[in-house]
Scaffold this motif. Structure first.
Motif, PDB file in Angstrom:
ATOM      1  N   ALA A 113     -20.139   2.446 -11.338  1.00  0.00           N
ATOM      2  CA  ALA A 113     -19.755   2.066 -10.026  1.00  0.00           C
ATOM      3  C   ALA A 113     -20.811   2.396  -9.190  1.00  0.00           C
ATOM      4  CB  ALA A 113     -18.535   2.835  -9.407  1.00  0.00           C
ATOM      5  N   GLY A 114     -21.514   1.217  -8.580  1.00  0.00           N
ATOM      6  CA  GLY A 114     -22.722   1.228  -7.734  1.00  0.00           C
ATOM      7  C   GLY A 114     -22.129   1.544  -6.290  1.00  0.00           C
ATOM      8  N   PHE A 115     -22.715   2.361  -5.585  1.00  0.00           N
ATOM      9  CA  PHE A 115     -22.668   2.797  -4.306  1.00  0.00           C
ATOM     10  C   PHE A 115     -22.675   1.558  -3.133  1.00  0.00           C
ATOM     11  CE2 PHE A 115     -24.035   4.436   0.047  1.00  0.00           C
ATOM     12  CZ  PHE A 115     -23.083   5.215   0.419  1.00  0.00           C
ATOM     13  N   LEU A 116     -21.769   1.269  -2.463  1.00  0.00           N
ATOM     14  CA  LEU A 116     -21.492   0.279  -1.580  1.00  0.00           C
ATOM     15  C   LEU A 116     -21.351  -1.250  -2.363  1.00  0.00           C
ATOM     16  CD1 LEU A 116     -23.962   1.040   1.514  1.00  0.00           C
ATOM     17  CD2 LEU A 116     -21.474   1.469   1.020  1.00  0.00           C
ATOM     18  N   VAL A 117     -21.104  -1.223  -3.564  1.00  0.00           N
ATOM     19  CA  VAL A 117     -20.790  -2.469  -4.232  1.00  0.00           C
ATOM     20  C   VAL A 117     -19.324  -2.652  -4.665  1.00  0.00           C
ATOM     21  CG1 VAL A 117     -21.655  -3.635  -6.529  1.00  0.00           C
ATOM     22  CG2 VAL A 117     -23.224  -2.144  -5.464  1.00  0.00           C
ATOM     23  N   ASN A 118     -18.908  -3.341  -3.843  1.00  0.00           N
ATOM     24  CA  ASN A 118     -17.560  -3.699  -4.059  1.00  0.00           C
ATOM     25  C   ASN A 118     -17.310  -4.397  -5.222  1.00  0.00           C
ATOM     26  OD1 ASN A 118     -16.577  -2.306  -1.701  1.00  0.00           O
ATOM     27  ND2 ASN A 118     -16.867  -4.233  -0.658  1.00  0.00           N
ATOM     28  N   GLN A 119     -16.467  -4.157  -6.351  1.00  0.00           N
ATOM     29  CA  GLN A 119     -16.465  -4.811  -7.351  1.00  0.00           C
ATOM     30  C   GLN A 119     -14.830  -4.923  -7.832  1.00  0.00           C
ATOM     31  OE1 GLN A 119     -18.956  -3.769 -10.725  1.00  0.00           O
ATOM     32  NE2 GLN A 119     -19.657  -2.090  -9.535  1.00  0.00           N
ATOM     33  N   ALA A 120     -14.591  -5.955  -8.676  1.00  0.00           N
ATOM     34  CA  ALA A 120     -13.250  -6.225  -9.052  1.00  0.00           C
ATOM     35  C   ALA A 120     -13.206  -6.694 -10.695  1.00  0.00           C
ATOM     36  CB  ALA A 120     -12.286  -7.060  -8.277  1.00  0.00           C
ATOM     37  N   THR A 121     -12.878  -5.898 -11.600  1.00  0.00           N
ATOM     38  CA  THR A 121     -12.950  -6.536 -12.882  1.00  0.00           C
ATOM     39  C   THR A 121     -11.714  -6.365 -13.749  1.00  0.00           C
ATOM     40  OG1 THR A 121     -13.391  -4.063 -13.719  1.00  0.00           O
ATOM     41  CG2 THR A 121     -15.363  -5.334 -13.097  1.00  0.00           C
ATOM     42  N   LYS A 122     -11.557  -7.170 -14.704  1.00  0.00           N
ATOM     43  CA  LYS A 122     -10.390  -7.193 -15.638  1.00  0.00           C
ATOM     44  C   LYS A 122     -10.911  -7.144 -17.218  1.00  0.00           C
ATOM     45  CE  LYS A 122      -6.984  -9.394 -12.589  1.00  0.00           C
ATOM     46  NZ  LYS A 122      -5.967 -10.559 -12.523  1.00  0.00           N
ATOM     47  N   CYS A 123     -10.460  -6.497 -17.922  1.00  0.00           N
ATOM     48  CA  CYS A 123     -10.771  -6.392 -19.322  1.00  0.00           C
ATOM     49  C   CYS A 123      -9.377  -5.973 -20.197  1.00  0.00           C
ATOM     50  CB  CYS A 123     -11.765  -5.459 -19.369  1.00  0.00           C
ATOM     51  SG  CYS A 123     -11.543  -3.705 -18.908  1.00  0.00           S
TER      52      CYS A 123
END
Length: 417
Positions: free
Chosen positions: A74-84
């Motif tokens: 997880a990158g700092f300040l990088v909002n992410q949403a993933t599915k796997c």
């Protein structure tokens, strides 16, 4: 950056066939105070992996196929949403780490990189989803681990949402995780997991994004104000940041005050109403009423250039330019507001990102001609938004490439002509 003046000097300095990558060849003074690791002050910067005691905060994601890879930090300040997807079986579910809550909270986060100060990940909420889709909120103080029950495996992790709170100095002070748990039957061979992470600066309200980084068509244009000497202040309701007049069924302007609709990126819009004018109306009062109707009570000063522009990055926000067109007469009333949003494709041609580069708000006024005594006249009041793509086209048949305007040495192509 090479220029015509420094090109010869740079060529002498860096023009050899090889470059040394040995640490000893670097020009570092070991006696300088900045060379001591103990004296360095660390902080998280944008995109830097969030470190934990053992490695980094995992945010599983698909890599080559749809299967989950736990090696994605997880990158700092990088909002992410993933599915796997992940292979599971009822017989072995209690031994699969990636479907257990412990896998996502058992390692503390470092407050800043390479520090000894740690932040524990707390459980904010636990929701259990039954096989038929019904969701139930459970006590978050009780840790629930995968368990085999009859022919089911219950309490397996279907989703994790991290929320990180940080300071302006780049220090993480809080970390929380919300879980969605579920059950699988013997027939199930795999499950789909979803993962999210979001960041909020302490003492600020979280503001939803409209793209990451570029704007997504159909999401609201983000806007705000900038008080003197501070960053951008936004309304926490992204649908109320940049708005235009909303048309109503009765089309009465005086009754439509307060009815607004958000400006959505990429959507050209036109709205309006009708104003009935009588001889009793005062020019100055009517002018202010119509201006409030067209602009709303809080028309913003700035617009975010990207869908994920941060409030503290003031240079990443575009000021709104205000124009006014009018006639020369004693009484001028606003009759239209036209908002033009110019945007460009930014970044790679393979995956261009939408970036706003200019916003202009033009108020057009017209002369108010009072109707004869005892009569009324109706004039239309309109509001519109236009999005204009101002991207520079690439050369036909070629990919866009940079142009270097420098003078090459006379023997640059030697021995070729």
């Amino acid at each position: 950056m090479p220029t015509s003046e420094n090109f010869d000097q740079l060529l002498k300095q860096f023009g050899s066939a090889t470059f040394s990558t040995e640490f000893d060849s670097w020009s570092i003074n070991p006696d300088s105070p900045n060379s001591s690791v103990e004296n360095e002050t660390y902080r998280y910067e944008y995109g830097v992996p969030v470190q934990t005691v053992d490695a980094f905060l995992r945010l599983p994601s698909p890599v080559v196929s749809s299967w989950c890879s736990d090696a994605n930090p997880a990158g700092f300040l990088v909002n992410q949403a993933t599915k796997c997807s992940r292979l599971v079986s009822v017989e072995k579910c209690s031994t699969i780490q990636a479907v257990s809550m412990l896998f996502y909270i058992n390692s503390s986060i470092l407050a800043v990189p390479k520090s000894s100060q740690m932040v524990n990940i707390t459980v904010q909420s636990i929701v259990v989803r039954s096989l038929n889709g019904i969701r139930t909120l459970l006590d978050s103080k009780v840790l629930r681990l995968p368990t085999i029950l009859d022919e089911l495996c219950i309490n397996i992790v279907l989703g994790v949402s991290y929320h990180i709170t940080y300071t302006e100095a780049g220090e993480i002070i809080e970390a929380a995780a919300s879980f969605v748990l579920g059950a699988i039957t013997k027939e199930a061979l795999s499950i789909q997991q979803s993962f999210e992470i979001s960041f909020t600066q302490v003492n600020t309200k979280p503001v939803p994004l409209s793209g990451n980084p570029g704007y997504v068509v159909g999401l609201p244009v983000r806007a705000g104000f900038r008080p003197q000497g501070s960053g951008i202040i936004q309304n926490s309701n992204k649908y109320g940041q940049l708005t235009i007049l909303q048309s109503t069924s009765n089309q009465d302007c005086l009754a439509a005050e307060g009815a607004r609709t958000p400006v959505l990126f990429g959507y050209n819009m036109v709205s309006g109403c009708k104003l009935r004018i009588t001889t009793a109306m005062e020019c100055q009062l009517l002018t202010q009423t119509l201006l409030d109707l067209l602009k709303g009570q809080n028309f913003p000063e700035y617009v975010a250039s990207f869908g994920n522009s941060q409030a503290q990055d003031v240079l990443d926000w575009v000021p709104i330019t205000h124009l006014r067109t009018s006639e020369q007469s004693s009484c001028q009333i606003p009759v239209s507001l036209e908002i033009e949003v110019k945007w460009t494709k930014y970044g790679s041609l393979v995956n261009p990102q939408a970036r706003i580069v200019n916003v202009t708000a033009t108020v057009t006024t017209a002369t108010l001609n009072q109707p004869p005594s005892g009569r009324e006249k109706t004039i239309p009041i309109t509001s519109s938004v236009v999005f204009t793509d101002v991207s520079s086209p690439a050369e036909p048949g070629y990919r866009a490439r940079p142009t270097i305007n420098v003078k090459l040495p006379f023997d640059f192509f030697f021995p070729f002509v």
